[in-house]
Scaffold this active site. Structure first.
Site, PDB file in Angstrom:
ATOM      1  N   TYR A 118       0.849  -1.191   0.000  1.00  0.00           N
ATOM      2  CA  TYR A 118       0.000   0.000   0.000  1.00  0.00           C
ATOM      3  C   TYR A 118       0.884   1.239   0.000  1.00  0.00           C
ATOM      4  O   TYR A 118       1.902   1.295   0.698  1.00  0.00           O
ATOM      5  CB  TYR A 118      -0.902   0.024   1.240  1.00  0.00           C
ATOM      6  CG  TYR A 118      -1.709   1.299   1.383  1.00  0.00           C
ATOM      7  CD1 TYR A 118      -2.979   1.400   0.845  1.00  0.00           C
ATOM      8  CD2 TYR A 118      -1.180   2.415   2.041  1.00  0.00           C
ATOM      9  CE1 TYR A 118      -3.711   2.566   0.950  1.00  0.00           C
ATOM     10  CE2 TYR A 118      -1.902   3.589   2.153  1.00  0.00           C
ATOM     11  CZ  TYR A 118      -3.174   3.665   1.604  1.00  0.00           C
ATOM     12  OH  TYR A 118      -3.886   4.826   1.711  1.00  0.00           O
TER      13      TYR A 118
ATOM     14  N   GLU B  95      -3.629   7.620  -4.046  1.00  0.00           N
ATOM     15  CA  GLU B  95      -3.564   6.345  -3.321  1.00  0.00           C
ATOM     16  C   GLU B  95      -3.338   5.203  -4.306  1.00  0.00           C
ATOM     17  O   GLU B  95      -4.066   5.078  -5.292  1.00  0.00           O
ATOM     18  CB  GLU B  95      -4.858   6.118  -2.546  1.00  0.00           C
ATOM     19  CG  GLU B  95      -4.849   4.837  -1.715  1.00  0.00           C
ATOM     20  CD  GLU B  95      -6.136   4.668  -0.928  1.00  0.00           C
ATOM     21  OE1 GLU B  95      -6.091   4.670   0.306  1.00  0.00           O
ATOM     22  OE2 GLU B  95      -7.207   4.539  -1.569  1.00  0.00           O
TER      23      GLU B  95
END
Length: 389
Positions: A109, A197
């Protein structure tokens, strides 16, 4: 402003971020051509909506043949996709992105955002790619790594290496991750982004580091200097009431409650919503009519609030400085008469021309409940809404 995944990837690729190759489909007649153009042996078919959780909702399908990829695209295109972010009503899928599959060895991530605590750009990384980062933060906060960027020096390669080592990357992977992070930061600054993101950030079997997904939000106040980003706006993904509010220079955000709020000033609007909740009510919206709002804008504000079928009462809370209470009162009376407001209406006025404004309300034939002070107005609208219900 939000954009679709395929748009975010196209923007990031222009800054040197590694992304899988893919193409967009908006018509079922183009599916076979796009599948052949993308090429296999693995195709990933993705619904394009402004919401997360697409995979869990059936909006992301991995296929291993051209026939299966075509079938998946036909299934997803036009479907009503329900995820934890769309709510039970879901969203219709009008666009499908088909991209080449990647040999995934690990999922990580990575995101860049503006940290309100430090007022600086922050990189956030985790080994828990593919999961909801909120869940990771709540249950295993030690797995989240952060780097705060010094605005004077900007992001430095050693910052990137710190995160890469923290995610367990080695050798060429570290160099690839560093290159990707530096490119992401360049894109973030150049586009005035508020969030980028990448979830998941994939490490391939060959050791490459690639953005498998991409979410990007941009500062609305900067769009005047980013025409290329403004052109990416998809109005079908936005609330029609919010679009109408922007056209009328109103700051409006729809919420889930049943008490409509018409307020001047963002700070007072926030305080109004807070005190409604304090007294047991639920605000249906944030709406700031701004300073110097003319009567016509107030009328439009009423129309937007009442377009929400959940609204069972309206609170008008105005502290007039630039605005004038008599103008607001005229707008309230005109709007209530024109639209035919059938829900309880509480009005609290203070400030410039307040006596004139109160007289306009008192002389009108409408059933308007007047209030003195913030607490009094909240108490009255919550009670009136409950009684009406």
């Amino acid at each position: 402003m939000n954009v679709h995944e395929y748009q975010a990837k196209s923007l990031l690729a222009g800054f040197g971020v590694a992304v899988p190759s893919g193409a967009l489909v908006e018509s079922s007649g183009d599916i076979a051509r796009v599948v052949a153009e993308v090429g296999g042996p693995v195709w990933v078919v993705k619904a394009q909506i402004h919401a997360g959780g697409r995979g869990k909702g059936g909006g992301v399908i991995v296929t291993k043949s051209a026939e299966d990829a075509e079938a998946a695209a036909k299934k997803i295109l036009g479907m009503n996709l329900v995820t934890h972010q769309t709510g039970p009503e879901g969203k219709q899928v009008n666009k499908v992105y088909i991209e080449q599959g990647v040999d995934i060895a690990r999922e990580l991530y990575l995101s860049l955002l503006i940290d309100r605590t430090t007022s600086r750009v922050t990189l956030m990384a985790s080994t828990e790619g593919g999961m909801d980062i909120e869940e990771v933060a709540a249950n295993t906060p030690e797995k989240i790594l952060t780097v705060t960027v010094d605005p004077v020096t900007g992001l430095q390669p050693y910052n990137c290496r710190t995160l890469a080592f923290g995610m367990g990357l080695e050798g060429p992977q570290v160099r690839a991750a560093t290159k990707l992070m530096m490119a992401l930061y360049k894109a973030f600054i150049a586009t005035d982004a508020s969030l980028i993101e990448i979830n998941p950030l994939a490490v391939t079997g060959d050791g490459d580091v690639i953005a498998l997904d991409a979410k990007a939000n941009f500062d609305d106040n900067s769009l005047f200097r980013h025409k290329e980003i403004t052109a990416l706006r998809d109005l079908t993904e936005e609330d029609p009431s919010e679009i109408l509010a922007q056209e009328n220079e109103l700051n409006y955000i729809k919420l889930d409650g049943d008490i409509g709020c018409l307020v001047n000033g963002a700070g007072l609007a926030m305080a109004t919503m807070d005190i409604i909740k304090f007294h047991g009510g639920e605000p249906a919206n944030f709406l700031d009519v701004g300073g110097g709002a003319p009567k016509d804008r107030v009328i439009q504000a009423f129309k937007i609030i009442l377009s929400d079928p959940n609204v069972r009462g309206i609170l008008v809370n105005v502290f007039a400085g630039i605005n004038r209470c008599d103008v607001i009162a005229e707008g309230v009376v005109a709007a209530a008469a024109e639209i035919g407001v059938k829900v309880p209406l509480v009005v609290r006025l203070e400030g410039t021309k307040v006596e004139e404004g109160r007289k306009i309300l008192a002389d009108s034939p409408l059933s308007i409940i007047t209030a003195n002070g913030l607490a009094d107005s909240a108490e009255k609208i919550v009670a009136a809404t409950r009684e009406a219900a």
